[in-house]
Design a protein around this motif. Structure first.
Motif, PDB file in Angstrom:
ATOM      1  N   ARG A  76       3.462   6.949   6.404  1.00  0.00           N
ATOM      2  CA  ARG A  76       4.188   8.019   5.712  1.00  0.00           C
ATOM      3  C   ARG A  76       4.008   9.352   6.428  1.00  0.00           C
ATOM      4  NH1 ARG A  76       2.886   6.368  -0.557  1.00  0.00           N
ATOM      5  NH2 ARG A  76       4.424   4.706  -0.688  1.00  0.00           N
ATOM      6  N   ALA A  77       2.776   9.621   6.891  1.00  0.00           N
ATOM      7  CA  ALA A  77       2.521  10.876   7.618  1.00  0.00           C
ATOM      8  C   ALA A  77       3.322  10.892   8.923  1.00  0.00           C
ATOM      9  CB  ALA A  77       1.027  11.025   7.907  1.00  0.00           C
ATOM     10  N   GLN A  78       3.323   9.757   9.621  1.00  0.00           N
ATOM     11  CA  GLN A  78       4.075   9.655  10.872  1.00  0.00           C
ATOM     12  C   GLN A  78       5.560   9.892  10.606  1.00  0.00           C
ATOM     13  OE1 GLN A  78       2.857   9.192  13.944  1.00  0.00           O
ATOM     14  NE2 GLN A  78       4.885   9.320  14.812  1.00  0.00           N
ATOM     15  N   GLN A  79       6.052   9.259   9.524  1.00  0.00           N
ATOM     16  CA  GLN A  79       7.462   9.407   9.170  1.00  0.00           C
ATOM     17  C   GLN A  79       7.780  10.865   8.855  1.00  0.00           C
ATOM     18  OE1 GLN A  79       9.742   7.012   9.354  1.00  0.00           O
ATOM     19  NE2 GLN A  79      11.319   8.457   8.785  1.00  0.00           N
ATOM     20  N   ALA A  80       6.898  11.497   8.074  1.00  0.00           N
ATOM     21  CA  ALA A  80       7.121  12.904   7.708  1.00  0.00           C
ATOM     22  C   ALA A  80       7.128  13.784   8.956  1.00  0.00           C
ATOM     23  CB  ALA A  80       6.034  13.373   6.743  1.00  0.00           C
ATOM     24  N   LEU A  81       6.210  13.481   9.881  1.00  0.00           N
ATOM     25  CA  LEU A  81       6.140  14.246  11.123  1.00  0.00           C
ATOM     26  C   LEU A  81       7.419  14.066  11.939  1.00  0.00           C
ATOM     27  CD1 LEU A  81       3.985  16.030  12.441  1.00  0.00           C
ATOM     28  CD2 LEU A  81       3.221  14.048  13.725  1.00  0.00           C
ATOM     29  N   GLU A  82       7.880  12.816  12.038  1.00  0.00           N
ATOM     30  CA  GLU A  82       9.112  12.557  12.781  1.00  0.00           C
ATOM     31  C   GLU A  82      10.303  13.271  12.150  1.00  0.00           C
ATOM     32  OE1 GLU A  82       9.465   8.325  13.036  1.00  0.00           O
ATOM     33  OE2 GLU A  82       7.789   8.121  14.424  1.00  0.00           O
ATOM     34  N   VAL A  83      10.354  13.229  10.799  1.00  0.00           N
ATOM     35  CA  VAL A  83      11.456  13.911  10.107  1.00  0.00           C
ATOM     36  C   VAL A  83      11.390  15.412  10.370  1.00  0.00           C
ATOM     37  CG1 VAL A  83      12.321  14.509   7.817  1.00  0.00           C
ATOM     38  CG2 VAL A  83      11.750  12.147   8.330  1.00  0.00           C
ATOM     39  N   THR A  84      10.160  15.964  10.346  1.00  0.00           N
ATOM     40  CA  THR A  84       9.988  17.405  10.608  1.00  0.00           C
ATOM     41  C   THR A  84      10.467  17.745  12.017  1.00  0.00           C
ATOM     42  OG1 THR A  84       8.110  17.482   9.105  1.00  0.00           O
ATOM     43  CG2 THR A  84       8.305  19.277  10.680  1.00  0.00           C
TER      44      THR A  84
END
Length: 144
Positions: A76-84
């Protein structure tokens, strides 16, 4: 007396056999008690092993759940970072496009101003030519 001796011997032999029989029964009982004791210990061992296995399984399940939770949190953190990063890229692209558009609009405005200047120049020239023509007409008429 002989009969009595035989009777006594038989009775003594019978008593001895009964004693041995009782001892055999005692041995059987002893073996049975030992077996019951062994079975009890075996049951207790089995119960202890089962409790140990269940505790070990519960511990492994807990670690597995924690690993899954950590894995999920990481994803989830990786996904959030990618989205950011994606949003920032999109924002940067949008800003770049807007700046490019503004620059093109400015050049367009300058081109339009240049055209207007040329149009005004032509209009002035036409006016001067008309006036020149009119002066020539007046001169000719005066001469006439």
């Amino acid at each position: 007396e002989g009969d009595d001796v035989d009777v006594v011997k038989r009775k003594a032999r019978q008593a001895l056999e009964d004693t041995f029989q009782d001892e055999d029964r005692g041995t059987v009982l002893k073996r049975s008690a030992q077996q019951v004791l062994d079975d009890t210990f075996q049951d207790e061992d089995d119960d202890a092993d089962m409790v140990k296995r269940r505790a070990r399984q519960a511990l492994e399940d807990t670690f597995q759940d924690e690993d899954n939770d950590i894995g999920t949190a990481k994803r989830r953190a990786q996904q959030a970072l990618e989205v950011t990063f994606q949003d920032e890229d999109n924002d940067a692209d949008m800003v770049t496009r807007r700046a490019q558009q503004a620059l093109e609009d400015t050049f367009q405005d300058e081109d339009d101003a240049e055209k207007m200047k040329r149009s005004a120049q032509h209009a002035l020239q036409d006016t001067l030519e008309d006036e020149g023509d009119e002066v020539d007409v007046v001169k000719r008429k005066a001469r006439q």
